[in-house]
Write an enzyme that holds these catalytic residues in place. Structure first.
Site, PDB file in Angstrom:
ATOM      1  N   THR A 176       0.565  -1.559   0.165  1.00 33.47           N
ATOM      2  CA  THR A 176       0.278   0.314   0.073  1.00 33.47           C
ATOM      3  C   THR A 176       0.801   1.162  -0.107  1.00 33.47           C
ATOM      4  O   THR A 176       2.062   0.934   0.541  1.00 33.47           O
ATOM      5  CB  THR A 176      -0.889  -0.217   1.060  1.00 33.47           C
ATOM      6  OG1 THR A 176      -0.822   1.541   1.296  1.00 33.47           O
ATOM      7  CG2 THR A 176      -0.202  -0.497   2.415  1.00 33.47           C
ATOM      8  N   TYR A 181      -1.816   0.101  10.977  1.00 30.23           N
ATOM      9  CA  TYR A 181      -2.225  -0.354   9.645  1.00 30.23           C
ATOM     10  C   TYR A 181      -1.035  -0.221   9.099  1.00 30.23           C
ATOM     11  O   TYR A 181      -0.330  -0.708   8.432  1.00 30.23           O
ATOM     12  CB  TYR A 181      -3.264  -0.113   8.860  1.00 30.23           C
ATOM     13  CG  TYR A 181      -3.222   0.040   7.311  1.00 30.23           C
ATOM     14  CD1 TYR A 181      -4.339  -1.329   7.020  1.00 30.23           C
ATOM     15  CD2 TYR A 181      -3.115   0.825   6.083  1.00 30.23           C
ATOM     16  CE1 TYR A 181      -4.036  -2.100   5.681  1.00 30.23           C
ATOM     17  CE2 TYR A 181      -3.337   0.109   4.369  1.00 30.23           C
ATOM     18  CZ  TYR A 181      -4.180  -1.269   4.466  1.00 30.23           C
ATOM     19  OH  TYR A 181      -3.746  -1.433   3.366  1.00 30.23           O
TER      20      TYR A 181
END
Length: 355
Positions: free
Chosen positions: A131, A174
């Site tokens: 990501t 995250y």
């Protein structure tokens, strides 16, 4: 003499999720066998599983299992010709509310996959869905300026977007868990010789995406317009992302898989690039024009790790594999709107299907 085709299945962890099921579909269309490993815990994944089986029958095998459990991962990896690892906890908000679970899924789960490949099938390529959040907030307020309805960088260095040379700066649990996994995948190529590829993805959207407020924001915005529900914008709405249609994302993944000798050991940023950059406010305007509906929205505080500006520099991927995005944002929005309207446009209780 023609090289004999490897008929072993491609393993896709998280293969019933949005990107995973689109990858499985494209592989099966090519006539390849696909083994999907998914715990079927997220909204919409059971529907995606049924869609895959109805389209491809025995070419798709679905195993219900969790990447946190090493034994089913080993069993799945053992006979795979390649591993596409997309299973993950995907919401920043959930990582903040339960950092331990986020770590176990994203970091430990990825290590389970890598160890299974290293010990039981070490020639299989491993591709990992990372990501842009591994880069953290990236840009300070002093380095951006408001231009119309979007932020733009004040310096000329970012005109082509963020490259793979940007320093890592994990932000939010995250970001930490995905960044840890990202670095493990990259390091297993250097230390153990595995044929790994890291794809740091930015804002993938398209059909089969059940968008929520926490993940899949383009689909969430469109779905809110279809349902006539108000939106909450976290931040001021001028933040910018580059959007990439899922068919283009799948093409990039398969280009790397098919030319693994060129891609292995590499890290690639994958997104729509400057041509497909859009702010939240601009996207709302486009959706209003597309749907013919005004969208009401309110504002809330920025969330941890929110980036005011992120646009992908796709030149490394283009140079290595000849890949470029083919679907412009306006066209991609039409395709997503058509799918969402067909899926949710009639108010048979869509919540049941997502349960």
């Amino acid at each position: 003499m023609m090289e004999q085709r490897d008929n072993r299945p491609v393993l896709i962890t998280g293969g019933c999720g949005f990107i995973g099921c689109n990858l499985a579909d494209r592989l099966a269309v090519r006539g390849e066998r696909v083994l999907v490993l998914d715990n079927l815990a997220r909204a919409g994944v059971r529907e995606n599983a049924q869609w895959l089986k109805s389209r491809h029958g025995d070419l798709i095998t679905i195993t219900v299992a969790d990447i946190r459990e090493p034994i089913p991962v080993i069993d799945a990896v053992r006979d795979a010709r390649a591993v596409l690892h997309l299973a993950a906890q995907v919401a920043v908000t959930d990582s903040v509310s339960d950092p331990a679970a986020d770590f176990e899924i994203n970091a430990r789960g990825t290590l389970n996959v890598l160890e299974a490949v290293r010990l039981h099938n070490n020639t299989a390529p491993v591709m990992f869905a990372s990501t842009n959040k591994v880069y953290g907030r990236l840009i300070e307020d002093s380095e951006i300026a408001l231009a119309g309805r979007r932020y733009t960088p004040t310096g000329a260095l970012l005109v082509d977007g963020i490259s793979e040379n940007a320093p890592l700066d994990f932000y939010s649990p995250y970001g930490c868990s995905k960044g840890t996994a990202d670095q493990y995948v990259h390091d297993y190529a250097r230390v153990f010789g595995l044929r790994t590829v890291v794809m740091r993805m930015s804002c993938i959207y398209g059909p089969r995406q059940f968008g929520t407020e926490d993940q899949g924001w383009v689909a969430h915005f469109l779905l809110s317009a279809i349902r006539g529900k108000p939106l909450t914008i976290y931040g001021d709405g001028y933040q910018v992302r580059d959007a990439l249609h899922v068919s283009d994302a799948v093409a990039a993944w398969l280009a790397a898989l098919d030319r693994i000798g060129l891609a292995c050991g590499r890290v690639f940023n994958l997104g729509g690039g400057p041509a497909n950059a859009v702010s939240l406010r601009e996207l709302i305007d486009q959706i209003s024009e597309l749907t013919g509906r005004e969208i009401s929205y309110c504002f809330a505080d920025w969330r941890p790790g929110d980036q005011p500006w992120y646009v992908t520099d796709t030149r490394a991927l283009s140079t290595a594999l000849g890949w470029t995005p083919q679907i412009p944002l306006a066209e991609g929005l039409h395709s997503l709107h058509a799918w969402l309207s067909g899926r949710f446009g009639t108010e048979h209780d869509s919540r049941e299907a997502l349960a």
